[in-house]
Design a protein around this motif. Structure first.
Motif, short mmCIF file in Angstrom:
data_model
loop_
_atom_site.label_atom_id
_atom_site.label_comp_id
_atom_site.label_asym_id
_atom_site.label_seq_id
_atom_site.Cartn_x
_atom_site.Cartn_y
_atom_site.Cartn_z
N GLU A 272 0.83 -1.20 0.00
CA GLU A 272 0.00 0.00 0.00
C GLU A 272 0.87 1.25 0.00
N MET A 273 2.01 1.19 0.71
CA MET A 273 2.91 2.35 0.71
C MET A 273 3.46 2.59 -0.68
N GLY A 274 3.81 1.51 -1.40
CA GLY A 274 4.27 1.68 -2.77
C GLY A 274 3.22 2.30 -3.65
N VAL A 275 1.97 1.80 -3.50
CA VAL A 275 0.86 2.35 -4.29
C VAL A 275 0.69 3.83 -4.00
N ALA A 276 0.73 4.20 -2.70
CA ALA A 276 0.51 5.59 -2.32
C ALA A 276 1.56 6.50 -2.94
N ALA A 277 2.83 6.07 -2.89
CA ALA A 277 3.90 6.90 -3.45
C ALA A 277 3.68 7.10 -4.94
N CYS A 278 3.33 6.01 -5.64
CA CYS A 278 3.13 6.10 -7.09
C CYS A 278 1.96 7.02 -7.42
N VAL A 279 0.84 6.83 -6.71
CA VAL A 279 -0.35 7.62 -7.04
C VAL A 279 -0.11 9.10 -6.75
N MET A 280 0.54 9.38 -5.59
CA MET A 280 0.79 10.78 -5.24
C MET A 280 1.64 11.46 -6.30
N ALA A 281 2.76 10.81 -6.67
CA ALA A 281 3.66 11.44 -7.63
C ALA A 281 2.97 11.60 -8.98
N THR A 282 2.17 10.60 -9.39
CA THR A 282 1.53 10.69 -10.69
C THR A 282 0.50 11.81 -10.73
N MET A 283 -0.24 11.98 -9.62
CA MET A 283 -1.22 13.08 -9.56
C MET A 283 -0.52 14.42 -9.79
N VAL A 284 0.61 14.62 -9.09
CA VAL A 284 1.29 15.91 -9.20
C VAL A 284 1.86 16.07 -10.62
N ILE A 285 2.41 14.98 -11.18
CA ILE A 285 2.97 15.06 -12.54
C ILE A 285 1.88 15.46 -13.52
N ILE A 286 0.73 14.77 -13.45
CA ILE A 286 -0.34 15.04 -14.41
C ILE A 286 -0.84 16.47 -14.24
N TYR A 287 -1.05 16.89 -12.98
CA TYR A 287 -1.56 18.25 -12.78
C TYR A 287 -0.58 19.29 -13.30
N ALA A 288 0.70 19.13 -12.94
CA ALA A 288 1.68 20.15 -13.31
C ALA A 288 1.81 20.24 -14.83
N ASN A 289 1.80 19.10 -15.51
CA ASN A 289 1.97 19.14 -16.96
C ASN A 289 0.74 19.65 -17.66
N LEU A 290 -0.45 19.25 -17.18
CA LEU A 290 -1.66 19.68 -17.86
C LEU A 290 -1.92 21.16 -17.64
N SER A 291 -1.69 21.64 -16.41
CA SER A 291 -2.10 23.02 -16.12
C SER A 291 -1.14 24.01 -16.72
N SER A 292 0.10 23.60 -17.01
CA SER A 292 1.05 24.57 -17.53
C SER A 292 1.45 24.25 -18.95
N ALA A 293 0.74 23.35 -19.62
CA ALA A 293 1.07 22.94 -20.98
C ALA A 293 2.52 22.46 -21.06
N GLY A 294 3.01 21.82 -20.02
CA GLY A 294 4.32 21.22 -20.04
C GLY A 294 5.45 22.15 -19.70
N GLY A 295 5.17 23.44 -19.49
CA GLY A 295 6.25 24.40 -19.24
C GLY A 295 6.72 24.40 -17.81
N HIS A 296 5.83 24.08 -16.88
CA HIS A 296 6.09 24.10 -15.44
C HIS A 296 6.47 25.47 -14.95
N ARG A 297 6.31 26.50 -15.77
CA ARG A 297 6.69 27.83 -15.32
C ARG A 297 5.46 28.61 -14.90
N GLN A 298 4.39 28.38 -15.57
CA GLN A 298 3.17 29.07 -15.21
C GLN A 298 2.05 28.07 -15.23
N GLY A 299 1.01 28.42 -14.58
CA GLY A 299 -0.10 27.49 -14.54
C GLY A 299 -1.29 28.17 -13.90
N LEU A 300 -2.27 27.41 -13.62
CA LEU A 300 -3.48 27.97 -13.02
C LEU A 300 -3.16 28.63 -11.69
#
Lengths: 109, 262
Positions: B234-262
């Motif tokens: 479960e700890m492995g699952v949690a680490a993977c899900v947490m990191a993936t959520m942040v990756i998806i949010y950061a890339n989608l909200s900033s169009a991959g630039g990670h410099r600006q976003g919502l």
């Protein structure tokens, strides 16, 4: 005795929820509706959850106390988060340029 | 043919369906004895159906990976106008020359062209609440044995707390707290940790993901070892899900630039 207090508290909470529902349905615009939803929901949750915490305490045990404490933590969380969320939505409305309702506009229509 | 076969299925919710006659009572009776985990759902998800959950985690990881590869750009071809805010005076500098270098000083804050100041109330409240949300997420992960919860739910709550920071402050603040390298490592590390627990079971002399085999190493009963194995994956699952959520949010909200976003 504890159960009576708890039920009174839950009933008061439900009255506030009913008021919030009426407010959302009947108020004329975005801001006033959010006003009703934000304020009354927060107080309703406070009363209803406090009632549940008390109700849970009756056959007293350490486990019951722990559960009640968790319920109170949830209340504290809602007490901070819910008004903040309402504020954020209202803020977004003001920034988007939505003007508050006034009596005159209503007369013109 | 598929539709014809589907007509032969038992009625939805039929108590006499084959799945409810033999398998379900079996699990309900034996899950607690065999795994020392009161929450049968967790026991089935992470123990009896361990393979399934492992590849579910791998699916989540590949979703994050796909988002990263499709969207992430290191540098735009045309950066356009850049904006900097002088922190002391709140003046905004606009730089049109793309080749002009701006020294990295604490006085100038890079900002987005459509940046709007966030409300102080929202910022303060999110800053106060975020640690408690994270604590609660860890509680959900660790308490999956006894109540609804577990790695997926806890990981989502943990990721949401970082997204809350990104929403209430800005994406840069979030990426300072969870650097891209860290979440980029955490996401596959979660899957590998899950698979690693499985391989550890093989090394201990059992089947892949047969946590009972770990009992000898940790000097505990077979049931307790299965309970521990569930917690580890479960700890492995949690680490993977947490990191993936942040990756998806950061890339989608900033169009991959990670410099600006919502």
């Amino acid at each position: 005795m504890l159960h009576i207090i708890a039920m009174l508290s839950i009933a008061c909470g439900l009255i506030f929820f009913a008021g919030a529902t009426v407010g959302i349905l009947r108020f004329p615009d975005f801001y006033t509706r959010l006003h009703a939803a934000g304020k009354l929901d927060t107080l309703g949750v406070l009363l209803a959850m406090a009632g549940l915490a008390l109700y849970n305490l009756h056959p007293f045990s350490i486990e019951a106390l722990l559960t009640s404490l968790k319920i109170l933590l949830a209340v504290a969380f809602t007490f901070i988060a819910s008004p903040t969320a309402t504020h954020a939505i209202v803020d977004a409305g003001v920034r988007a340029g939505l003007r508050p309702w006034t009596k005159q506009e209503d007369d013109q229509q | 043919m598929l539709i014809h076969a589907a007509l032969e299925f038992p009625v939805w919710g039929d108590p006499n369906a084959p799945a409810h006659l033999h398998v379900a009572p079996e699990y309900l009776e034996r899950a607690y004895e065999e795994t020392a985990t009161p929450n049968v759902v967790t026991a089935i998800l992470a123990d009896y159906r361990g393979y399934d959950t492992m590849f579910e985690t791998a699916v989540i990881f590949s979703a994050g990976l796909a988002c990263f590869f499709l969207l992430r750009t290191r540098s735009r071809k045309d950066p356009g106008d850049r904006f900097f805010r002088h922190l002391a005076t709140d003046m905004v500098i606009r730089i049109q020359n793309p080749s002009m270098k701006i020294p990295d000083t604490p006085y100038l804050q890079p900002m987005d062209s459509f940046w709007t100041p966030r409300s102080t109330i929202v910022r303060a409240a999110s800053r106060v609440l975020a640690p408690f949300i994270q604590l609660y997420a860890l509680y959900v992960v660790a308490h999956g044995h006894y109540s609804p919860g577990g790695g997926f739910q806890g990981g989502v709550i943990l990721g949401a707390s970082f997204i809350l920071i990104a929403l209430s402050h800005d994406l840069r603040t979030c990426m300072r707290q969870t650097p891209e390298k860290l979440i980029g490592v955490l996401s596959p590390a979660g899957v590998l940790f899950y698979a690693g627990v499985g391989i550890l079971c093989v090394l201990a002399g059992g089947n892949f993901l047969d946590y009972g085999a770990l009992a000898g190493w940790f000097g505990m009963a077979r049931e307790a070892a299965r309970s521990l194995g569930i917690l580890l994956v479960e700890m492995g699952v949690a680490a993977c899900v947490m990191a993936t959520m942040v990756i998806i949010y950061a890339n989608l909200s900033s169009a991959g630039g990670h410099r600006q976003g919502l």
